[in-house]
Design a protein around this motif. Structure first.
Motif, PDB file in Angstrom:
ATOM      1  N   ILE A  79       0.909  -1.039  -0.657  1.00  0.00           N
ATOM      2  CA  ILE A  79       0.501   0.205  -0.069  1.00  0.00           C
ATOM      3  C   ILE A  79       1.234   1.690  -0.052  1.00  0.00           C
ATOM      4  CG2 ILE A  79      -1.704   1.366   1.650  1.00  0.00           C
ATOM      5  CD1 ILE A  79      -2.944  -1.088   2.394  1.00  0.00           C
ATOM      6  N   SER A  80       1.626   0.968   0.694  1.00  0.00           N
ATOM      7  CA  SER A  80       2.832   2.084   0.924  1.00  0.00           C
ATOM      8  C   SER A  80       3.377   2.455  -0.791  1.00  0.00           C
ATOM      9  CB  SER A  80       4.065   2.408   2.062  1.00  0.00           C
ATOM     10  OG  SER A  80       3.013   1.749   2.991  1.00  0.00           O
ATOM     11  N   LEU A  81       4.271   1.762  -1.226  1.00  0.00           N
ATOM     12  CA  LEU A  81       4.680   1.561  -2.686  1.00  0.00           C
ATOM     13  C   LEU A  81       3.591   2.042  -3.671  1.00  0.00           C
ATOM     14  CD1 LEU A  81       6.389  -1.453  -2.235  1.00  0.00           C
ATOM     15  CD2 LEU A  81       7.930   0.177  -2.642  1.00  0.00           C
ATOM     16  N   ALA A  82       2.283   1.127  -3.721  1.00  0.00           N
ATOM     17  CA  ALA A  82       0.911   2.076  -4.190  1.00  0.00           C
ATOM     18  C   ALA A  82       1.196   3.897  -3.979  1.00  0.00           C
ATOM     19  CB  ALA A  82      -0.265   1.142  -4.056  1.00  0.00           C
ATOM     20  N   ALA A  83       0.845   3.975  -3.223  1.00  0.00           N
ATOM     21  CA  ALA A  83       0.962   5.575  -2.720  1.00  0.00           C
ATOM     22  C   ALA A  83       2.244   6.622  -2.988  1.00  0.00           C
ATOM     23  CB  ALA A  83       0.050   5.587  -1.294  1.00  0.00           C
ATOM     24  N   LEU A  84       3.238   6.067  -3.474  1.00  0.00           N
ATOM     25  CA  LEU A  84       4.647   6.098  -4.073  1.00  0.00           C
ATOM     26  C   LEU A  84       4.733   6.279  -5.364  1.00  0.00           C
ATOM     27  CD1 LEU A  84       7.217   7.686  -3.668  1.00  0.00           C
ATOM     28  CD2 LEU A  84       8.004   5.453  -3.516  1.00  0.00           C
ATOM     29  N   PHE A  85       4.193   5.651  -5.822  1.00  0.00           N
ATOM     30  CA  PHE A  85       4.242   5.425  -6.844  1.00  0.00           C
ATOM     31  C   PHE A  85       2.875   6.288  -8.077  1.00  0.00           C
ATOM     32  CE2 PHE A  85       5.692   0.643  -6.558  1.00  0.00           C
ATOM     33  CZ  PHE A  85       7.054   1.487  -7.703  1.00  0.00           C
ATOM     34  N   GLY A  86       1.906   6.171  -7.082  1.00  0.00           N
ATOM     35  CA  GLY A  86       0.497   6.791  -7.755  1.00  0.00           C
ATOM     36  C   GLY A  86       0.851   8.414  -7.588  1.00  0.00           C
ATOM     37  N   ALA A  87       1.224   9.061  -6.592  1.00  0.00           N
ATOM     38  CA  ALA A  87       1.984  10.442  -6.345  1.00  0.00           C
ATOM     39  C   ALA A  87       3.487  10.977  -7.443  1.00  0.00           C
ATOM     40  CB  ALA A  87       2.665  10.445  -4.434  1.00  0.00           C
ATOM     41  N   THR A  88       3.909  10.079  -7.342  1.00  0.00           N
ATOM     42  CA  THR A  88       4.798  10.332  -8.358  1.00  0.00           C
ATOM     43  C   THR A  88       4.272   9.922  -9.859  1.00  0.00           C
ATOM     44  OG1 THR A  88       5.604   7.430  -8.414  1.00  0.00           O
ATOM     45  CG2 THR A  88       7.142   9.628  -7.099  1.00  0.00           C
ATOM     46  N   SER A  89       3.014   9.169 -10.614  1.00  0.00           N
ATOM     47  CA  SER A  89       2.847   9.184 -11.732  1.00  0.00           C
ATOM     48  C   SER A  89       2.483  10.588 -11.503  1.00  0.00           C
ATOM     49  CB  SER A  89       1.696   8.312 -11.717  1.00  0.00           C
ATOM     50  OG  SER A  89       1.372   7.875 -10.984  1.00  0.00           O
ATOM     51  N   VAL A  90       1.285  10.864 -10.770  1.00  0.00           N
ATOM     52  CA  VAL A  90       0.815  12.216 -11.409  1.00  0.00           C
ATOM     53  C   VAL A  90       1.871  13.466 -11.301  1.00  0.00           C
ATOM     54  CG1 VAL A  90      -1.100  13.772  -9.941  1.00  0.00           C
ATOM     55  CG2 VAL A  90      -1.489  11.899  -9.796  1.00  0.00           C
ATOM     56  N   ALA A  91       3.206  13.529 -10.234  1.00  0.00           N
ATOM     57  CA  ALA A  91       3.592  14.341 -10.338  1.00  0.00           C
ATOM     58  C   ALA A  91       4.505  14.492 -12.154  1.00  0.00           C
ATOM     59  CB  ALA A  91       4.107  14.316  -9.505  1.00  0.00           C
ATOM     60  N   LEU A  92       5.047  13.121 -12.488  1.00  0.00           N
ATOM     61  CA  LEU A  92       5.308  13.132 -13.409  1.00  0.00           C
ATOM     62  C   LEU A  92       4.619  13.570 -14.869  1.00  0.00           C
ATOM     63  CD1 LEU A  92       7.725  10.216 -13.095  1.00  0.00           C
ATOM     64  CD2 LEU A  92       8.525  11.982 -13.824  1.00  0.00           C
ATOM     65  N   GLY A  93       3.482  12.695 -14.790  1.00  0.00           N
ATOM     66  CA  GLY A  93       2.361  13.034 -15.695  1.00  0.00           C
ATOM     67  C   GLY A  93       2.124  15.389 -15.908  1.00  0.00           C
ATOM     68  N   ALA A  94       2.146  15.707 -14.615  1.00  0.00           N
ATOM     69  CA  ALA A  94       2.310  17.065 -15.018  1.00  0.00           C
ATOM     70  C   ALA A  94       2.678  17.618 -15.551  1.00  0.00           C
ATOM     71  CB  ALA A  94       2.172  17.741 -13.519  1.00  0.00           C
ATOM     72  N   TRP A  95       4.612  17.007 -15.463  1.00  0.00           N
ATOM     73  CA  TRP A  95       6.145  17.648 -15.599  1.00  0.00           C
ATOM     74  C   TRP A  95       5.550  17.343 -17.035  1.00  0.00           C
ATOM     75  CZ3 TRP A  95      11.311  14.633 -15.513  1.00  0.00           C
ATOM     76  CH2 TRP A  95      11.669  15.407 -16.003  1.00  0.00           C
ATOM     77  N   GLY A  96       5.189  16.034 -17.558  1.00  0.00           N
ATOM     78  CA  GLY A  96       5.273  16.191 -18.815  1.00  0.00           C
ATOM     79  C   GLY A  96       4.140  17.297 -19.976  1.00  0.00           C
TER      80      GLY A  96
END
Length: 122
Positions: A6-23
């Motif tokens: 669950i912690s890894l999922a939260a980390l991957f979810g948050a970073t995917s949003v940040a990377l998506g916005a950056w992209g």
């Protein structure tokens, strides 16, 4: 393992949003349309599999098993292998061509193990 997934999922979810916005905003002018699409694919697969990992984590809390844990580990490795290599390709022009399809195969194996394991839960 459930809390870890669950912690890894939260980390991957948050970073995917940040990377998506950056992209979408920061990299749009620096990338060719083809590279931007590769980057978006990496973000998309990371988001989908972060949610899958969240489900595995919840399942592992309530129905722990070796196979559920194997599925969670494989989802994690798939995110790193598939999305990670696509990020490396787009951001640093580092092509690890063999690793991207391997990451996709790891995703498929994670899904299959999850499905079979869920079917066998009584």
């Amino acid at each position: 393992m459930g809390r870890c997934f669950i912690s890894l999922a939260a980390l991957f979810g948050a970073t995917s949003v940040a990377l998506g916005a950056w992209g979408s905003h920061g990299l749009k002018s620096r990338f060719t349309p083809e590279l931007l699409e590769v980057f978006r694919t990496a973000v998309h697969y990371q988001q989908i599999h972060a949610l899958a990992l969240l489900g595995v984590g919840i399942l592992a809390l309530y129905r722990p098993s070796l196979w559920i844990n194997a599925s969670g580990v494989l989802f994690t490795l798939g995110i790193l292998g598939f999305s990670g290599t696509l990020y490396l390709r787009t951001l640093w022009d580092l092509n690890l061509g063999f690793a991207t399809p391997l990451g996709g195969m790891i995703f498929m194996l994670a899904w299959l193990i999850l499905g079979v394991t869920a079917w066998r839960i009584r």
